[in-house]
Design an enzyme around this catalytic site. Structure first.
Site, PDB file in Angstrom:
ATOM      1  N   GLY A   1       0.820  -1.200   0.000  1.00 55.40           N
ATOM      2  CA  GLY A   1       0.000   0.000   0.000  1.00 55.40           C
ATOM      3  C   GLY A   1       0.855   1.251   0.000  1.00 55.40           C
ATOM      4  O   GLY A   1       2.039   1.217  -0.358  1.00 55.40           O
ATOM      5  N   CYS A   2       0.284   2.348   0.415  1.00 55.52           N
ATOM      6  CA  CYS A   2       1.000   3.625   0.446  1.00 55.52           C
ATOM      7  C   CYS A   2       2.275   3.499   1.270  1.00 55.52           C
ATOM      8  O   CYS A   2       2.240   3.037   2.417  1.00 55.52           O
ATOM      9  CB  CYS A   2       0.105   4.706   1.032  1.00 55.52           C
ATOM     10  SG  CYS A   2       0.924   6.307   1.225  1.00 55.52           S
ATOM     11  N   PHE A   3       3.402   3.922   0.697  1.00 51.31           N
ATOM     12  CA  PHE A   3       4.668   3.720   1.400  1.00 51.31           C
ATOM     13  C   PHE A   3       4.841   4.600   2.622  1.00 51.31           C
ATOM     14  O   PHE A   3       5.728   4.354   3.444  1.00 51.31           O
ATOM     15  CB  PHE A   3       5.870   3.852   0.468  1.00 51.31           C
ATOM     16  CG  PHE A   3       5.898   5.036  -0.474  1.00 51.31           C
ATOM     17  CD1 PHE A   3       5.217   6.219  -0.213  1.00 51.31           C
ATOM     18  CD2 PHE A   3       6.632   4.954  -1.649  1.00 51.31           C
ATOM     19  CE1 PHE A   3       5.274   7.290  -1.087  1.00 51.31           C
ATOM     20  CE2 PHE A   3       6.705   6.029  -2.532  1.00 51.31           C
ATOM     21  CZ  PHE A   3       6.019   7.202  -2.249  1.00 51.31           C
TER      22      PHE A   3
END
Length: 237
Positions: free
Chosen positions: A61-63
């Site tokens: 997902g979003c880092f």
């Protein structure tokens, strides 16, 4: 002073109740986050032993949130947000966000193999960092750039990752099958400076407060022996 009497219709009462509930949930530290899943450690793992620093490259997902959690892990020396799965020429945020580059938002974790094992890093990733059963998405973020993936650097990491996924699926650790990809690392490209340590620098940003800070709290609760209150920052290197 006399106040006018308010007649509450059922629709108005429902609307008021929903608004109040939304406020409560918004202020809850766990709102928006996936619930942690208590899972067994990997049966196949490399033993902890002194040696040169090792690296793990993961996507979930979003880092911002992935980096934020691993910056709090004991034994981790550095975490860099970046891109893996595509080529260098397309490793820019705006391009990767199109979902057409083959890249996934990823993190490169440098760790002390005497303090934490590769398998423990995977255990944290599966338990509190993301939901490995979601295909090409995490939370509100949709697209192949948000896929669950392990980019192995050698055959040992590949073996540990594949064995652990098989172990968790066989044990029905999750209600659905794990969809995490296990791919060879062909290159890791650091993200733009403004993405690094984003959770640490922007704790009040709505996205961070709703989706990412709860992951750090879940990690602290689920793995207290591995939690460090002093995060290591990418900017330290």
């Amino acid at each position: 002073m006399t106040f006018p009497t308010i007649r509450w219709s059922k629709p108005l009462m429902v609307a008021f109740a929903l608004t109040a509930l939304s406020v409560v949930l918004w202020r809850s530290p766990l709102f928006g986050a996936e619930a942690p899943v208590v899972i067994a450690p990997p049966a196949v793992d490399n033993p902890k032993a002194p040696g040169a620093s090792q690296t793990a490259v993961l996507a979930g997902g979003c880092f911002w949130g992935v980096q934020g959690v691993f910056e709090h892990v004991r034994g981790v020396q550095n975490v860099v947000a970046g891109y893996a799965g595509g080529v260098r020429s397309s490793a820019q945020y705006e391009t990767v966000s199109s979902g057409t580059t083959g890249h996934a938002e990823s993190v490169k974790i440098t760790f002390d193999p005497a303090a934490i094992s590769y398998g423990q890093i995977l255990q944290i990733a599966f338990s509190v960092v993301h939901d490995p059963t979601q295909l090409n998405r995490q939370g509100p973020d949709v697209g192949t750039q948000y896929r669950s993936a392990i980019f192995y650097v050698d055959e040992t990491q590949k073996h540990i990752a594949e064995a652990y996924i098989s172990q968790l699926d066989s044990a029905h650790a999750f209600p659905r099958a794990i969809v995490t990809r296990v791919d060879p690392l062909k290159g890791f490209f650091p993200a733009e400076d403004y993405h690094q340590d984003y959770l640490i620098h922007n704790p009040n940003a709505p996205y961070i407060a709703m989706y990412d800070l709860p992951k750090v709290e879940n990690f602290k609760r689920t793995f207290p022996e591995l939690y460090s209150g002093r995060p290591v920052l990418a900017s330290m290197k």
